[in-house]
Scaffold this motif. Structure first.
Motif, PDB file in Angstrom:
ATOM      1  N   SER A   1      32.909  56.074  18.682  1.00  0.00           N
ATOM      2  CA  SER A   1      31.901  55.124  19.144  1.00  0.00           C
ATOM      3  C   SER A   1      31.652  55.303  20.634  1.00  0.00           C
ATOM      4  CB  SER A   1      32.356  53.685  18.871  1.00  0.00           C
ATOM      5  OG  SER A   1      33.395  53.316  19.760  1.00  0.00           O
ATOM      6  N   HIS A   2      30.661  54.573  21.145  1.00  0.00           N
ATOM      7  CA  HIS A   2      30.338  54.642  22.571  1.00  0.00           C
ATOM      8  C   HIS A   2      31.470  54.100  23.442  1.00  0.00           C
ATOM      9  CE1 HIS A   2      26.282  54.891  20.741  1.00  0.00           C
ATOM     10  NE2 HIS A   2      25.988  55.607  21.802  1.00  0.00           N
ATOM     11  N   GLN A   3      32.375  53.337  22.837  1.00  0.00           N
ATOM     12  CA  GLN A   3      33.485  52.775  23.608  1.00  0.00           C
ATOM     13  C   GLN A   3      34.631  53.765  23.793  1.00  0.00           C
ATOM     14  OE1 GLN A   3      31.812  50.712  21.164  1.00  0.00           O
ATOM     15  NE2 GLN A   3      30.730  50.102  23.045  1.00  0.00           N
ATOM     16  N   ASP A   4      34.588  54.895  23.113  1.00  0.00           N
ATOM     17  CA  ASP A   4      35.646  55.902  23.249  1.00  0.00           C
ATOM     18  C   ASP A   4      35.609  56.555  24.630  1.00  0.00           C
ATOM     19  OD1 ASP A   4      36.524  55.412  20.727  1.00  0.00           O
ATOM     20  OD2 ASP A   4      35.913  57.323  19.865  1.00  0.00           O
ATOM     21  N   VAL A   5      36.703  57.212  24.961  1.00  0.00           N
ATOM     22  CA  VAL A   5      36.778  57.980  26.203  1.00  0.00           C
ATOM     23  C   VAL A   5      36.188  59.359  25.959  1.00  0.00           C
ATOM     24  CG1 VAL A   5      38.322  58.924  27.951  1.00  0.00           C
ATOM     25  CG2 VAL A   5      38.863  56.726  26.873  1.00  0.00           C
ATOM     26  N   PHE A   6      35.255  59.764  26.810  1.00  0.00           N
ATOM     27  CA  PHE A   6      34.632  61.079  26.685  1.00  0.00           C
ATOM     28  C   PHE A   6      34.878  61.889  27.956  1.00  0.00           C
ATOM     29  CE2 PHE A   6      32.356  58.611  23.543  1.00  0.00           C
ATOM     30  CZ  PHE A   6      32.177  59.511  22.504  1.00  0.00           C
ATOM     31  N   PRO A   7      34.909  63.212  27.849  1.00  0.00           N
ATOM     32  CA  PRO A   7      35.251  64.060  29.001  1.00  0.00           C
ATOM     33  C   PRO A   7      34.074  64.384  29.917  1.00  0.00           C
ATOM     34  CG  PRO A   7      34.993  65.430  27.072  1.00  0.00           C
ATOM     35  CD  PRO A   7      34.801  64.012  26.603  1.00  0.00           C
ATOM     36  N   PHE A   8      33.022  63.582  29.861  1.00  0.00           N
ATOM     37  CA  PHE A   8      31.865  63.820  30.724  1.00  0.00           C
ATOM     38  C   PHE A   8      31.331  62.489  31.243  1.00  0.00           C
ATOM     39  CE2 PHE A   8      30.332  63.626  26.310  1.00  0.00           C
ATOM     40  CZ  PHE A   8      29.392  62.604  26.390  1.00  0.00           C
ATOM     41  N   ILE A   9      30.582  62.573  32.337  1.00  0.00           N
ATOM     42  CA  ILE A   9      29.881  61.404  32.879  1.00  0.00           C
ATOM     43  C   ILE A   9      28.522  61.329  32.199  1.00  0.00           C
ATOM     44  CG2 ILE A   9      28.881  60.375  34.967  1.00  0.00           C
ATOM     45  CD1 ILE A   9      31.020  61.998  36.547  1.00  0.00           C
ATOM     46  N   ASN A  10      28.185  60.179  31.656  1.00  0.00           N
ATOM     47  CA  ASN A  10      26.940  60.026  30.913  1.00  0.00           C
ATOM     48  C   ASN A  10      25.824  59.571  31.848  1.00  0.00           C
ATOM     49  OD1 ASN A  10      24.902  59.577  29.076  1.00  0.00           O
ATOM     50  ND2 ASN A  10      26.207  58.528  27.592  1.00  0.00           N
ATOM     51  N   ASN A  11      24.883  60.478  32.110  1.00  0.00           N
ATOM     52  CA  ASN A  11      23.774  60.181  33.016  1.00  0.00           C
ATOM     53  C   ASN A  11      22.490  59.837  32.253  1.00  0.00           C
ATOM     54  OD1 ASN A  11      22.952  59.886  35.707  1.00  0.00           O
ATOM     55  ND2 ASN A  11      21.976  61.896  35.738  1.00  0.00           N
TER      56      ASN A  11
ATOM     57  N   ASP B   1      20.978  69.176  24.022  1.00  0.00           N
ATOM     58  CA  ASP B   1      21.806  68.369  24.916  1.00  0.00           C
ATOM     59  C   ASP B   1      22.375  69.237  26.026  1.00  0.00           C
ATOM     60  OD1 ASP B   1      21.915  65.647  23.559  1.00  0.00           O
ATOM     61  OD2 ASP B   1      22.466  66.970  21.912  1.00  0.00           O
ATOM     62  N   PHE B   2      22.202  68.769  27.260  1.00  0.00           N
ATOM     63  CA  PHE B   2      22.611  69.552  28.425  1.00  0.00           C
ATOM     64  C   PHE B   2      23.702  68.839  29.201  1.00  0.00           C
ATOM     65  CE2 PHE B   2      21.886  70.664  32.999  1.00  0.00           C
ATOM     66  CZ  PHE B   2      22.368  71.967  32.910  1.00  0.00           C
ATOM     67  N   VAL B   3      24.834  69.529  29.347  1.00  0.00           N
ATOM     68  CA  VAL B   3      25.943  69.056  30.177  1.00  0.00           C
ATOM     69  C   VAL B   3      26.117  70.064  31.305  1.00  0.00           C
ATOM     70  CG1 VAL B   3      28.351  68.330  30.257  1.00  0.00           C
ATOM     71  CG2 VAL B   3      27.059  68.116  28.123  1.00  0.00           C
ATOM     72  N   ASP B   4      26.015  69.615  32.552  1.00  0.00           N
ATOM     73  CA  ASP B   4      26.070  70.570  33.660  1.00  0.00           C
ATOM     74  C   ASP B   4      27.502  70.979  33.999  1.00  0.00           C
ATOM     75  OD1 ASP B   4      27.216  68.659  35.412  1.00  0.00           O
ATOM     76  OD2 ASP B   4      25.279  68.095  36.256  1.00  0.00           O
ATOM     77  N   GLU B   5      27.633  71.905  34.929  1.00  0.00           N
ATOM     78  CA  GLU B   5      28.946  72.468  35.261  1.00  0.00           C
ATOM     79  C   GLU B   5      29.880  71.459  35.923  1.00  0.00           C
ATOM     80  OE1 GLU B   5      28.103  75.744  37.779  1.00  0.00           O
ATOM     81  OE2 GLU B   5      27.040  74.538  39.279  1.00  0.00           O
TER      82      GLU B   5
ATOM     83  N   TYR C   1      26.579  64.697  31.708  1.00  0.00           N
ATOM     84  CA  TYR C   1      25.584  64.802  30.644  1.00  0.00           C
ATOM     85  C   TYR C   1      24.247  64.348  31.209  1.00  0.00           C
ATOM     86  CZ  TYR C   1      22.977  64.018  26.364  1.00  0.00           C
ATOM     87  OH  TYR C   1      22.005  64.069  25.391  1.00  0.00           O
ATOM     88  N   GLN C   2      23.258  65.256  31.188  1.00  0.00           N
ATOM     89  CA  GLN C   2      21.982  64.968  31.847  1.00  0.00           C
ATOM     90  C   GLN C   2      20.883  64.528  30.894  1.00  0.00           C
ATOM     91  OE1 GLN C   2      21.756  64.637  34.891  1.00  0.00           O
ATOM     92  NE2 GLN C   2      23.220  65.977  35.942  1.00  0.00           N
ATOM     93  N   GLY C   3      20.998  64.834  29.610  1.00  0.00           N
ATOM     94  CA  GLY C   3      19.955  64.479  28.655  1.00  0.00           C
ATOM     95  C   GLY C   3      19.558  65.680  27.826  1.00  0.00           C
ATOM     96  N   GLY C   4      18.353  65.644  27.284  1.00  0.00           N
ATOM     97  CA  GLY C   4      17.908  66.752  26.451  1.00  0.00           C
ATOM     98  C   GLY C   4      16.595  66.464  25.771  1.00  0.00           C
ATOM     99  N   ALA C   5      16.501  66.794  24.493  1.00  0.00           N
ATOM    100  CA  ALA C   5      15.259  66.625  23.746  1.00  0.00           C
ATOM    101  C   ALA C   5      15.576  66.484  22.263  1.00  0.00           C
ATOM    102  CB  ALA C   5      14.333  67.825  23.980  1.00  0.00           C
ATOM    103  N   ILE C   6      14.614  65.909  21.537  1.00  0.00           N
ATOM    104  CA  ILE C   6      14.715  65.773  20.084  1.00  0.00           C
ATOM    105  C   ILE C   6      13.378  66.184  19.481  1.00  0.00           C
ATOM    106  CG2 ILE C   6      15.210  64.236  18.144  1.00  0.00           C
ATOM    107  CD1 ILE C   6      16.502  62.293  20.133  1.00  0.00           C
ATOM    108  N   SER C   7      13.431  67.022  18.440  1.00  0.00           N
ATOM    109  CA  SER C   7      12.204  67.397  17.745  1.00  0.00           C
ATOM    110  C   SER C   7      12.486  67.493  16.249  1.00  0.00           C
ATOM    111  CB  SER C   7      11.667  68.733  18.283  1.00  0.00           C
ATOM    112  OG  SER C   7      12.479  69.806  17.855  1.00  0.00           O
TER     113      SER C   7
END
Length: 244
Positions: free
Chosen positions: A76-86, A125-129, A133-139
Motif C-alpha cells: 500500500s501507499h503506507q509502505d516504506v519505499f526506496p525512493f522519494i515520491n515527487n 515511470d521514471f526514477v532518476d539517479e 520518482y518523477q512521474g511518467g505517462a499512461i496510454s
C-alpha cells in the motif's frame, strides 16, 4: 519462502520465491484465484508470507482467508519505499507503478531508470539517479486499442493481436494490425528517445504481458523482463522488512 501475487486488470500472476530466485511462476484467471493460491501453498509448504499488489477488483477477503496459515501483506501507499515520491498526486499513483519503481531503484542503483509496463494500459515511470520518482505517462495497451476501434466505430471488426504483414495495410484488417502494433512501437521508441536525450546513464526496463512481443520490434536497446513486477514485489517486501 514467499509467494508474490500481482492482481492485474485482466489476469493474476504469481511467483514463489526462495530468496531472490523464482522457483515457479503462475498465471490464472480471477475466477480461479482461491483454488490456485491453495494449490500453490500445498505444493510449497515452506511459504511463510503472501505479498499482494492489486489494481484489479478482487476482494481482499479472498486473500485474508489464508491468514491462519501464513502472513498476508497488501502493498500500500503506507509502505516504506526506496525512493522519494515527487508525483503531484501521490495517493493516485498506482501500487503496481510504485512497486515497479521500487524494484528498478533497488536493482539498478545510481542510474536513471525508465520502466515501461505493457499490459492493459502502457505505463511509463521514471526514477532518476537520485532515487526520486518523477512521474511518467499512461496510454492504452494493445488490447484496448483493438477494442476501442471496434467499440467506438460502426464497422471496424474486433481483431486479436497479430504481427502486421507490412507497414502498409492493404486491407482493413491489415491496416488495423499495422496501426495498433506499429503505432505502439513508435510510441514506445519515441518516449525512449526523449528520455535518452534528456538524461544520460539511463536503463530502460520493459515488462508486462506484451513485453516479449514488443521487445523484438523496438529499435532501442532495452532490458525486457516479463517477470519484473513479481520480482519487484519480492524486492519491495524484503526492503520493507529491513526498513520498518
Amino acid at each position: 519462502m514467499i509467494v508474490t501475487v500481482d492482481v492485474g486488470n485482466t489476469r493474476i500472476k504469481a511467483a514463489v520465491f526462495e530468496g531472490d530466485t523464482i522457483l515457479q511462476r503462475f498465471v490464472f484467471d480471477k475466477t480461479a484465484l482461491e483454488k490456485n493460491i491453495k494449490n500453490i501453498l500445498e505444493k510449497f509448504g515452506a511459504i511463510v508470507c503472501l505479498v499482494v499488489s492489486s489494481v484489479g477488483d478482487v476482494e481482499k477477503n479472498t486473500f485474508l482467508a489464508f491468514e491462519k496459515k501464513l502472513k498476508v501483506h497488501f502493498v500500500s501507499h503506507q509502505d516504506v519505499f526506496p525512493f522519494i515520491n515527487n508525483y503531484e498526486t501521490p495517493k493516485t499513483l498506482g501500487i503496481d507503478r510504485m512497486v515497479l519503481a521500487a524494484g528498478a531503484t533497488l536493482l539498478y542503483p545510481n542510474q536513471n531508470r525508465l520502466i515501461i509496463d505493457a499490459g492493459t494500459c502502457v505505463t511509463y515511470d521514471f526514477v532518476d539517479e537520485n532515487n526520486v520518482y518523477q512521474g511518467g505517462a499512461i496510454s492504452p495497451g494493445m488490447r484496448l486499442r483493438y477494442e476501442s476501434m471496434h467499440n467506438f466505430t460502426a464497422k471496424l471488426p474486433l481483431l486479436t493481436l497479430e504481427s502486421p504483414e507490412s507497414y502498409v495495410g492493404k486491407s482493413t484488417t491489415q491496416a488495423i494490425h499495422s496501426g495498433v502494433v506499429n503505432g505502439l512501437v513508435y510510441e514506445i521508441d519515441g518516449f525512449i528517445d526523449e528520455y535518452k536525450a534528456a538524461c544520460k546513464n539511463i536503463i530502460i526496463i520493459l515488462t508486462g504481458g506484451d513485453a516479449d512481443f514488443l521487445a523484438k520490434r523496438l529499435k532501442n536497446t532495452i532490458f525486457a523482463n516479463s517477470n519484473f513486477l513479481l520480482e519487484s514485489l519480492n524486492q519491495t517486501f524484503q526492503y520493507k522488512i529491513k526498513n520498518d
